[in-house]
Design a protein around this motif. Structure first.
Motif, short mmCIF file in Angstrom:
data_model
loop_
_atom_site.label_atom_id
_atom_site.label_comp_id
_atom_site.label_asym_id
_atom_site.label_seq_id
_atom_site.Cartn_x
_atom_site.Cartn_y
_atom_site.Cartn_z
N VAL A 287 1.00 -0.85 0.19
CA VAL A 287 0.07 0.04 0.04
C VAL A 287 0.90 1.32 -0.01
O VAL A 287 1.80 1.55 0.95
CB VAL A 287 -0.99 -0.09 1.32
N LEU A 288 0.63 2.13 -0.89
CA LEU A 288 1.43 3.42 -1.05
C LEU A 288 0.85 4.39 0.24
O LEU A 288 -0.47 4.77 0.03
CB LEU A 288 1.06 4.11 -2.44
N THR A 289 1.59 4.67 1.14
CA THR A 289 1.06 5.68 2.08
C THR A 289 1.65 7.23 2.14
O THR A 289 2.57 7.26 1.24
CB THR A 289 1.64 4.88 3.48
N ALA A 294 -0.06 7.07 7.05
CA ALA A 294 -1.41 6.87 6.97
C ALA A 294 -1.74 6.83 5.56
O ALA A 294 -0.98 6.97 4.44
CB ALA A 294 -2.17 7.90 7.49
N LEU A 295 -3.14 6.25 5.02
CA LEU A 295 -3.63 6.52 3.61
C LEU A 295 -3.66 8.25 3.23
O LEU A 295 -4.10 8.74 4.29
CB LEU A 295 -4.85 5.79 3.59
N PRO A 296 -3.23 8.41 2.10
CA PRO A 296 -3.53 9.71 1.64
C PRO A 296 -4.60 10.34 1.96
O PRO A 296 -4.81 11.48 2.27
CB PRO A 296 -3.01 9.58 0.34
N ASP A 297 -5.90 9.48 1.89
CA ASP A 297 -7.32 10.07 1.88
C ASP A 297 -8.10 9.85 3.16
O ASP A 297 -9.05 9.76 3.39
CB ASP A 297 -8.09 9.64 0.49
N ASP A 298 -7.10 9.01 4.10
CA ASP A 298 -7.84 8.75 5.41
C ASP A 298 -6.85 8.81 6.78
O ASP A 298 -6.14 7.78 7.02
CB ASP A 298 -8.47 7.24 5.21
N PRO A 299 -6.62 9.90 7.46
CA PRO A 299 -5.63 10.11 8.36
C PRO A 299 -5.62 8.88 9.35
O PRO A 299 -4.58 8.82 10.41
CB PRO A 299 -5.49 11.43 8.85
N ASP A 300 -6.88 8.17 9.68
CA ASP A 300 -6.83 7.24 10.76
C ASP A 300 -6.83 6.09 10.39
O ASP A 300 -6.90 4.98 11.12
CB ASP A 300 -8.24 7.61 11.19
N ILE A 301 -6.25 5.52 8.96
CA ILE A 301 -5.88 4.24 8.83
C ILE A 301 -4.36 4.33 8.38
O ILE A 301 -4.17 4.89 7.36
CB ILE A 301 -6.90 3.76 7.58
N PHE A 302 -3.61 3.61 9.19
CA PHE A 302 -2.26 3.55 9.02
C PHE A 302 -1.89 2.11 8.33
O PHE A 302 -2.43 1.15 8.65
CB PHE A 302 -1.47 3.62 10.29
N VAL A 303 -0.95 2.20 7.41
CA VAL A 303 -0.38 0.91 7.09
C VAL A 303 1.10 0.69 7.25
O VAL A 303 1.97 1.60 6.91
CB VAL A 303 -0.51 0.56 5.44
N ILE A 304 1.65 -0.25 7.84
CA ILE A 304 3.22 -0.42 8.20
C ILE A 304 3.70 -1.63 7.88
O ILE A 304 2.99 -2.57 7.64
CB ILE A 304 3.22 -0.10 9.80
N GLY A 305 5.08 -1.83 8.14
CA GLY A 305 5.81 -3.23 8.06
C GLY A 305 5.80 -3.49 6.35
O GLY A 305 5.69 -2.58 5.78
N ASP A 306 6.03 -4.81 6.27
CA ASP A 306 5.95 -5.19 4.81
C ASP A 306 4.87 -5.03 4.09
O ASP A 306 4.95 -5.11 2.96
CB ASP A 306 6.22 -6.97 5.09
N THR A 307 3.71 -4.55 4.76
CA THR A 307 2.40 -4.26 3.84
C THR A 307 2.44 -2.70 3.32
O THR A 307 1.70 -2.63 2.40
CB THR A 307 1.22 -4.31 4.75
N ALA A 308 3.49 -1.96 3.80
CA ALA A 308 3.47 -0.76 3.33
C ALA A 308 4.61 -0.53 2.26
O ALA A 308 5.45 -1.02 2.42
CB ALA A 308 3.72 0.32 4.56
N ALA A 309 4.49 0.52 1.15
CA ALA A 309 5.68 0.88 0.34
C ALA A 309 5.92 2.35 0.84
O ALA A 309 4.89 3.12 0.55
CB ALA A 309 4.83 0.86 -1.15
N VAL A 310 7.11 2.36 1.31
CA VAL A 310 7.43 3.77 1.93
C VAL A 310 8.77 4.15 1.34
O VAL A 310 9.56 3.40 1.43
CB VAL A 310 7.47 3.60 3.55
N PRO A 311 8.91 5.56 0.90
CA PRO A 311 10.32 5.57 0.27
C PRO A 311 11.14 6.19 1.61
O PRO A 311 10.77 6.61 2.62
CB PRO A 311 10.06 7.01 -0.48
N GLY A 312 12.52 5.57 1.42
CA GLY A 312 13.31 5.73 2.33
C GLY A 312 14.35 7.07 2.36
O GLY A 312 13.94 7.66 1.14
#
Lengths: 425, 425
Positions: A287-289, A294-312
């Motif tokens: 998931v792109l966060t 958090a989801l870009p359109d929903d600040p109360d839903i976070f996605v973390i760990g291997d489930t998230a695509a986060v730029p370092g």
């Protein structure tokens, strides 16, 4: 359908891996009402799972009940159930038991599963190791192959050679560690107990499509790892493309290799969280966060760990490693606490502490940024880091004892076949 | 059909339990060509299996590969295969793999399985513990019952009570030890981790058809055991006849009790060895042997351990205990060695060293003939005997560490659910 009784405004965490646990601890310390759901009752120290698969450790050595880990925080409760979906409109998590779990804030930390490069049919013949059941199944396959080769003395040389051929696909840390451990199990321990299996009969192949092992490490350490594997008798095949896998058979390019065991350590795919959430994902399903995870359109839903695509910080995605998952979990916990007390929360910033991979009983490679280590000292560092990182003191003690014993005796503690799967035809 | 290559005049041993291993060791020390067949790759320390079932120990803590135990004797070889029959005329053991195993001398040590008093339908709903798989399955049932009761807070009180009712059938040492360990698991460990399960919700029943527990012990120790179990909260039901068992339900006389787990520790039946051999057997299926433990009509076929019905010095049959099996194995090994060097062999004479049973974390009963002990000192004796008797030093170390840890922390090391069996309807 029954609804679970729960406090007002709860944070719901899906997944008791490194990311979910770190978030739960942080929220528990601050007294935030939190419910963690996992389909397993235990947290698994996945970096050592290959040692269960190769009979070095017992499952309980690297797993601990999630309830036990979290029991000191009274506002955190644990539910063992399987999540089947997320209803964003009604702010509820759907559970397999039929119960629903309402949330005001949601943290999705459902991890990753194996990806087979669009070839789902390969999964049955080349299992990976993500769960204790996976590891026990691989252990059975390895030990049964040795038992069969031992009693097969009257058969043809070719048939016996197939029963002593073990292939690992994927040259990342898991593949390197698994291939090294299989080579040691088959060559040393087996050589002692199986009088008709000699070192030269055993063949361990490590196959990777890239030009070097451990792509995330500097090239000098990739070479060191390949040399250490060669010293253990592992045949490292680079630039080798897997073109087919069926029962007991793997195609590498046009070459067909019969093998007793084919283990998959090549690709991961995120859990179905993106589908549950209807959220944008990268090609691996992550998931792109936003910068706050958090989801870009929903600040109360976070996605973390291997489930998230986060730029370092270096522009490359944050790697799927336990320390990265832990950092994300802590960050989201802090963000929720800050928001609830009206303080601003900073963006997530990944700090890469280093990379480690072990090769067999006494060698490892370590990339600590400026310092690069290989050989025995790197192995001692690897041991210290992993024993220390284990969830509880008790596990530390047992794992330490087991390792010391294996090191001193070259023996394997958990060489037990507990189920006899049907023999393949 | 292929024949395994083997030496001339081999002794073949079927079964790697206490009896078979003792015979193999004795023959190995004397350099006699010996082949041991077992369908498992490991020897199991069965007296501690109830600790695996109640999450106190891992399977590998109480099991060791048969090959490892016997590797120091080069004339002893090990075959992992399942025996399907014995061809007495052709002097060969039939194996599931299709291979045949010729013998000049045969030792049958195939142990015992559960007997259900002529009610085979009960087995599915009241499993016993004889193998690691049995113990893991029981552990899953116990831990899943707690998980379900914990999330069931909105359900009726009756439904929850059923999920916290655990029944053990059989008041011998295994039943007493299992009931005590289940009570401790459910009451202490669970009470810490499951905030909605209190001591008073949990119900553990120990059911026996006789007038007292531990019939093989003196009555004063039976009473001590019952008192210790009561102190742990176990409801001991004596003179209680089981009249029916179905899924999640047991009938005791006319009373129907719903339970999450029903564990069977009541009856044993010998393995099918008597049928294989066409030999006379007692009502429990145990083969009637001569005073040298051989078949009366065939001096080269021995039957030992739980598979044999042998009268003891007091006229009562030799009990189905590990020390008795070990004594029989040693005796048969010595008999074979004596005969092969032309010396006479004495008749088997059972020496009863004593009986021990533990009740929970810190109490036991010990019958040492003249001395009868109960309470903490008996428990320390029980610990020392069992830790010492374990097959290898490594296991001793790990079991010792685990026990010490459990004792100090009241925690359970192996509380891991690794598979989710389908929920019963």
């Amino acid at each position: 359908m029954s609804a679970l009784h729960h406090p007002a405004d709860p944070v719901v965490i899906i997944g008791g891996g490194f990311a979910g646990l770190a978030a739960a601890r942080m929220l528990g310390q601050a007294g935030v009402a939190t419910i963690l759901v996992d389909r397993q009752n235990h947290h698994l120290f996945q970096p050592l799972l290959y040692q269960v698969a190769t009979a070095g450790l017992s499952p309980a050595d690297i797993a601990a009940p999630i309830r036990t880990i979290l029991r000191r925080w009274p506002t955190v409760s644990v539910v063992m159930d399987e999540v089947t979906g997320i209803d964003r409109a009604r702010r509820a998590v759907r559970l397999a038991s039929g119960a629903g779990l309402e949330f005001s804030t949601l943290i999705v930390a459902t991890g990753a599963r194996h990806g087979y490069f669009g070839q789902p049919g390969w999964a049955a013949h080349a299992p990976g190791i993500k769960t204790i059941d996976d590891a026990i199944r691989l252990r059975h396959q390895l030990l049964l192959a040795l038992e069969r080769a031992e009693t097969m003395r009257a058969e043809s040389r070719e048939t016996r050679a197939e029963h002593l051929t073990f292939v690992v696909v994927g040259g990342g840390p898991t593949g390197v560690e698994l291939a090294g451990a299989i080579a040691e199990l088959a060559r040393h321990a087996a050589e002692r107990d199986f009088p008709h299996i000699t070192r030269r009969c055993v063949r361990v192949l490590l196959v990777d499509g890239g030009a070097r092992l451990l792509q995330a490490f500097p090239p000098s350490l990739s070479d060191a790892a390949a040399r250490s594997l060669n010293a253990l008798g592992v045949d490292v095949r680079l630039n080798a493309k897997v073109t087919g896998i069926s029962a007991g058979m793997i195609m590498i390019g046009a070459e067909q290799i019969k093998a007793a065991v084919i283990a998959w350590a090549a690709g991961v795919a995120a859990s179905p969280a993106a589908t549950w959430l209807g959220a944008a994902a990268d090609p691996g399903g992550r998931v792109l966060t936003g910068p706050d995870l958090a989801l870009p359109d929903d600040p109360d839903i976070f996605v973390i760990g291997d489930t998230a695509a986060v730029p370092g910080p270096d522009g490359r995605p944050v790697p799927g490693l336990a320390p990265a998952a832990t950092q994300m979990g802590r960050h989201v916990g802090q963000t929720i606490i800050a928001r609830r007390s009206g303080r601003p929360a900073p963006a997530f910033r990944y700090r890469h502490a280093g990379s480690l991979a072990t090769i067999g009983r006494s060698r490892a490679v370590a990339d600590l940024g400026r310092a690069r280590l290989s050989g025995h000292f790197a192995w001692l560092l690897w041991c210290a880091v992993h024993v220390w990182a284990l969830a509880g003191f008790r596990n530390r003690l047992i794992v330490g004892t087991n390792w010391l014993w294996s090191y001193l005796t070259f023996d394997r503690a958990a060489r037990i076949i507990t189920q006899r799967p049907d023999l393949p035809a």
